[in-house]
Design an enzyme around this catalytic site. Structure first.
Site, PDB file in Angstrom:
ATOM      1  N   ASP A 276       0.814  -1.230   0.000  1.00  0.00           N
ATOM      2  CA  ASP A 276       0.000   0.000   0.000  1.00  0.00           C
ATOM      3  C   ASP A 276       0.843   1.273   0.000  1.00  0.00           C
ATOM      4  O   ASP A 276       0.475   2.263   0.627  1.00  0.00           O
ATOM      5  CB  ASP A 276      -0.937   0.035   1.217  1.00  0.00           C
ATOM      6  N   ASP A 500      -7.740  -4.769  10.612  1.00  0.00           N
ATOM      7  CA  ASP A 500      -7.247  -3.766   9.664  1.00  0.00           C
ATOM      8  C   ASP A 500      -7.140  -2.387  10.297  1.00  0.00           C
ATOM      9  O   ASP A 500      -6.409  -1.527   9.786  1.00  0.00           O
ATOM     10  CB  ASP A 500      -8.185  -3.669   8.467  1.00  0.00           C
TER      11      ASP A 500
END
Length: 561
Positions: A276, A500
């Site tokens: 990411d 997450d």
């Protein structure tokens, strides 16, 4: 890069017996090449290795053979490559056990039986060999100092005992507690161990113990860039945007020093480098409507590119390290504006700070994400009442419908722009199974393109842009090697059950912020079409154990547990 056994098995040897039954009468003078001949084949797989719970047999034809229908196995063909997967009832193969399947096909020219078959990615013995003779071990390691084509080939994969213990402590968790998962080095302290937990050397020493006399791959997530995750607060890191020197010398250098210890030379060390990060430099910078000031800063100072390049260079110098760079996922980079531009940024990073493309063994997609591996009930070329699937609200002009098609296409693009033709892809399948009672069994209604897609899609998220602790998600394909052309392995890089991000603000000393995308009451932003977040409630800080999520993942697993 291809070939490897089931991740939890040292290696599997099999004898493959193929009996071909031609079924075409041909006049004496008819040229063989002009006649497409129907042919039937029976295939018997005998397992001479450790017990298997699921098998995949693959081979490549040398001619024009085309499989038309099969029985007792799920058979697919792409070009000359054929893959046969067990049916639901014949997947268990104990040592010495056999499974048989068959198929009809057609061909022109010659119809030679392929000389090589692989069982779960490992080369088998073909018809004509004597099962009483000791076979050549296909997993013999290469000469010292050389790399294998696929680090998952012929190798067990490291089971993190810390994650395994958490999984096993959950009701029903023993069903998956021995699956291999990634070890996340998400801050400098993780190198030595956090709060009395295992450090990098501890994991490597345990990997040596698990390795025994065979081969073993251990998966490490390199994840601590300065200004990390500029577009999502939940996984922000400890280093500020300008602290590139700390990243180099306090984080990467110590990791590289440990990995280069000769004690660990016999391990296959797979690194997944900075998830990411690089895609943000394409999609979340000015003038994009999804731009953030933090991502503009990271593009301007170049520290994402410098950091990834430095990591690839230093880690790539270790002979038994296999670097895989994060390449987002189809719901992020599958659009025309994002796809090629991201590939160029990957190459920019792979040639920065002394790195070269040869320091990159491959790429990983869908890390810690939820995109379905395959969507079987619609394709990107379908249309409904003259309207393309690409125009549906779900697909929204994306070029890809699932992770497998995206990974294979991205691999092709990366090779085209200069990466080695042997690069392989990893797909994180830890949370993209989307099984359970909500899994569609067929296409949606053809009332409109939206009813067609929405009724048939496996991925049940509200929007492709939703990424945090998704409600309804399930465990995906179990870790396995060489499942499809160009794919080195399906992996569980994100350990199932690890959050997450927090669903509300929770003070912490890990640099992790509160992202509204983890709040189940959040009504969204342009990145998710201003949709509800779809996040589970009561989630802890990212990386911390989230029991409710783990239970939901097991409940909705596909294949089912």
């Amino acid at each position: 890069m291809t070939a490897a056994p089931a991740a939890t098995v040292p290696f599997q040897l099999a004898w493959v017996t193929v009996t071909v039954f031609p079924d075409c009468d041909q006049t004496p003078f008819q040229p063989l090449v002009s006649c497409w001949l129907p042919v039937g084949a029976n295939v018997t797989v005998t397992n001479t290795g450790d017990a298997l719970n699921g098998w995949t047999l693959a081979w490549t034809y040398g001619g024009d053979q085309q499989v038309q229908q099969g029985w007792n196995a799920d058979i697919t063909q792409s070009g000359a490559a054929v893959t046969a997967r067990n049916a639901s009832w014949n997947g268990s193969l104990g040592t010495g056990a056999s499974a048989s399947f068959g198929f009809n096909a057609s061909y022109s020219g010659t119809n030679d039986v392929p000389g090589t078959f692989t069982l779960n990615g490992v080369t088998c013995n073909e018809d004509g060999t004597d099962p009483t003779d000791p076979p050549t071990d296909p997993t013999d390691p290469p000469p010292s100092g050389s790399k294998v084509d696929n680090p998952y080939a012929g190798a067990k994969v490291y089971v993190n005992p810390e994650w395994s213990a958490k999984a096993a402590a959950e009701p029903g968790g023993d069903r998956v507690a021995q699956q291999p998962t990634g070890v996340w080095l998400d801050r400098t302290a993780a190198i030595e161990g956090v709060n009395g937990g295992m450090g990098l050397r501890d994991h490597l020493d345990e990997a040596l113990r698990q390795k025994g006399d065979g081969e073993l791959a251990i998966q490490l997530v390199i994840y601590n860039l300065p200004g990390r995750d500029c577009a999502a607060l939940a996984s922000n890191g400890e280093l500020g945007p300008d602290e590139i020197d700390r990243y180099r010398h306090e984080y990467i250098d110590p990791i590289a020093e440990i990995l280069s210890d000769p004690r660990y030379a016999g391990l296959r060390i797979v690194t997944t480098v900075e998830i990411d990060s690089l895609p943000n430099l394409v999609t979340n910078v000015t003038p994009r409507p999804t731009a953030t000031p933090n991502c503009d800063v990271m593009k301007a100072n170049g520290n994402y590119v410098k950091g990834v390049g430095y990591a690839l260079n230093k880690l790539g110098d270790v002979a038994n390290v296999y670097n895989y760079v994060d390449a987002g996922h189809h719901g992020w980079l599958g659009w025309d504006d994002n796809f090629g531009a991201s590939a160029l940024v990957f190459k920019q990073a792979a040639t920065a700070e002394g790195a070269t493309v040869s320091d990159v063994h491959g790429f990983i997609v869908n890390t810690a994400n939820y995109s379905a591996l395959k969507e079987d009930h619609f394709t990107i070329t379908d249309s409904v009442n003259g309207v393309s699937v690409r125009q549906s609200k779900w697909v929204d002009w994306n070029r890809y419908t699932d992770e497998l098609s995206y990974a294979q296409a991205m691999r092709g693009e990366l090779v085209r722009i200069g990466f080695d033709s042997g690069i392989g892809m990893l797909i994180d399948t830890s949370r993209n199974g989307w099984g359970g009672t909500n899994r569609p069994s067929g296409p949606g209604a053809t009332t409109s393109v939206d009813t067609y897609v929405d009724g048939g899609r496996y991925d049940r998220r509200i929007h492709l842009g939703n990424w945090c602790n998704q409600s309804g998600a399930g465990l995906g394909e179990r870790p396995q090697a060489a499942p499809e052309p160009g794919i080195d392995a399906y992996v569980w890089m994100k350990p199932p059950g690890e959050s997450d991000g927090a669903s509300k603000e929770i003070p912490n000393d890990e640099g992790k912020g509160f992202d509204r995308m983890c709040d189940p009451t959040y009504t969204g932003n342009p990145r998710n079409g201003n949709s509800m977040s779809g996040a589970l409630p009561d989630a802890p800080v990212s990386g911390h154990w989230f029991s409710a999520q783990f239970q939901e993942l097991m409940k909705n697993a596909h294949p089912a547990l």
